[in-house]
Design a protein around this motif. Structure first.
Motif: not given
Length: 519
Positions: A455-470
């Motif tokens: 159920r750990d999906v926070t990184p995947e959900a975050t990357v989907e909305v980011l314009d620029r990943e760091c």
């Protein structure tokens, strides 16, 4: 209780003057236990268990039993949901390890200590005991180690203990080493170093030296891999400065000079004769490795320079002298010599001289947790408030340094379940990129869902909305924190910008989230 290994606390002794992270101390203790086991394996014919029990109150079997007891202790800790939740992975991810720990028993531990099964070792090396030895053994029972029989039994069967990772086995060895130090400290008046040397070929001073040698091995490994972070440079400096006096303080629970003054007795002529006759058994230690090393501060882009610098011998950081003798039971103060090189210092500009622009921040804290979202916690959500506390603490600390350069305009908190769509909806709204948006926030901190659970999906959900990943930001945080919490390397946290909003994923454990923000 924390899974992190607290060696000084376990011994209950005085703190070392050299602060080393718990995982590093654990590795040093496990390495020293390995050196002890190798020493005893090499003397299987010469050093009999009954003689060890008579003189020191312990033998190889005790070392194995202490490993089993440590397995039971760790299993109990892992079964505690509070411990499991602080380890990035969830409880179900630890069940195979818990089962293997509960199946780990004397036979498995004995094979690690003896290098073979106890039955095989006994057939090859154990000698028939004389009546005189049996009498001495019985007379020495008051110093014999005792072990809880119930804890030594495996609580599950049919489980392959090979499932235990190198990391877990290291914990068991380190725990057994601490138990041995406990045992010897409790018998300081009854078990003299000279008698230990005469019978077993090692004494408390050897244990301290093996800690020092392991510290050198760790620094050599760091140097071989190349050093990239300031925290690694600082750690190498502490390890290179770790000398005999520091190792002795861990083993004895006090300085060697204080222990000697309180407990060491004048050797009799018979003791000296036995000691001199047993010199063929005595452990040997590399004088070069026992000397403290210099560690000049160098550029993080110069790993070769660091690798070369660790070979320099310098005076200890606290002007203590290093034990350089191969003979453990001689007077340390009379035979040690000190290096002479100086440790270079790195100076930095005062923080007050930096020019920092004033900031007025709007902050959002998003807790991602199925249980918190459904109110399953009796205490309510703890992660969100912990993050808020850490944020305010950092703001206050920064303002003290830079004269009120940061203010918090507002902090919004929200809880969502471990659902990708729910996470993305809030991130987009708070970033000003959805129809429900108002004024975008400056900073969004999520807490939870960064591990390897289904159920750990926070990184995947975050990357989907980011314009620029760091990616470098969280890689740096993970590397820096791994020095104090090895499991930090398992975090999959993401970070980057969504519009003009900075989004950062934090661990779900309140303590872990605070550690990232406070680093």
């Amino acid at each position: 209780m924390s899974y992190r290994f607290a060696f000084t606390a376990a011994l209950g002794g005085e703190k070392s003057v050299l602060p080393l992270p718990d995982p590093i101390l654990e590795q040093m203790c496990a390495g020293a236990f390995g050196s002890l086991s190798a020493h005893l394996r090499a003397l299987s014919d010469e050093v009999q268990n009954i003689d060890m029990m008579t003189i020191g109150g312990f033998c190889r079997n005790c070392l194995a039993k202490w490993m089993v007891l440590e397995a039971r202790k760790l299993s109990t800790q892992l079964e505690d949901i509070n411990v499991a939740s602080s380890m990035v992975l969830k409880l179900e991810d630890w069940l195979p390890t818990i089962q293997a720990l509960n199946a780990f028993a004397y036979d498995e531990a004995a094979e690690i200590v003896y290098g073979a099964s106890y039955a095989e070792w006994k057939r090859s090396h154990q000698k028939k005991t004389t009546d005189e030895k049996l009498l001495l053994y019985k007379e020495s029972k008051q110093i014999h180690a005792t072990h809880e029989a119930d804890l030594l039994k495996a609580t599950v069967s049919g489980v392959d203990t090979q499932a235990l990772s190198h990391r877990v086995l290291k914990r068991l060895k380190a725990g057994a080493f601490v138990s041995l130090c406990h045992h010897l400290r409790a018998r300081s008046d009854d078990v003299q170093n000279m008698d230990l040397m005469s019978v077993t070929g090692f004494c408390r001073n050897c244990l301290a030296k093996w800690l020092v040698v392991e510290a050198r091995r760790i620094t050599d490994d760091f140097a071989a891999d190349g050093v990239q972070f300031q925290s690694q440079q600082n750690l190498i400096h502490s390890l290179n400065s770790f000398g005999y006096e520091d190792g002795a303080q861990y083993v004895y629970g006090t300085s060697y000079s204080k222990w000697k003054e309180r407990h060491q007795k004048k050797a009799t002529a018979d003791q000296l004769d036995r000691y001199n006759a047993s010199k063929g058994l005595h452990a040997k230690h590399d004088k070069e490795l026992l000397s403290t090393r210099g560690n000049p501060v160098v550029s993080v882009s110069s790993p070769k320079t660091i690798a070369a610098s660790v070979c320099e011998r310098v005076e200890s950081h606290n002007n203590q002298i290093s034990l350089l003798s191969d003979v453990c039971c001689q007077d340390v103060d009379a035979i040690a010599t000190a290096g002479s090189s100086a440790i270079s210092q790195q100076q930095s500009a005062p923080l007050g001289s930096l020019n920092v622009r004033a900031l007025n921040l709007k902050v959002g804290i998003l807790t991602v947790s199925d249980r918190a979202a459904s109110n399953q916690y009796e205490t309510g959500d703890l992660s969100g408030p912990a993050v808020e506390t850490a944020v305010m603490s950092q703001v206050n600390a920064t303002n003290e340094r830079y004269q009120n350069s940061i203010s918090i305009d507002s902090i919004i908190k929200h809880i969502v379940p471990d659902e990708s769509d729910c996470i993305k909806q809030i991130l987009l709204a708070w970033s000003g990129k959805s129809k429900e948006s108002r004024v975008p926030l400056d900073l969004i901190l999520t807490t939870g869902g960064t591990g390897f659970g289904k159920r750990d999906v926070t990184p995947e959900a975050t990357v989907e909305v980011l314009d620029r990943e760091c990616q470098g930001m969280m890689a740096w945080a993970s590397a820096e924190l791994s020095a104090i919490q090895p499991l930090a390397a398992l975090s999959r946290a993401a970070a980057g910008t969504c519009g003009e909003t900075l989004v950062v994923n934090l661990p779900g454990n309140p303590k872990g989230a605070q550690q990232v923000l406070n680093f």
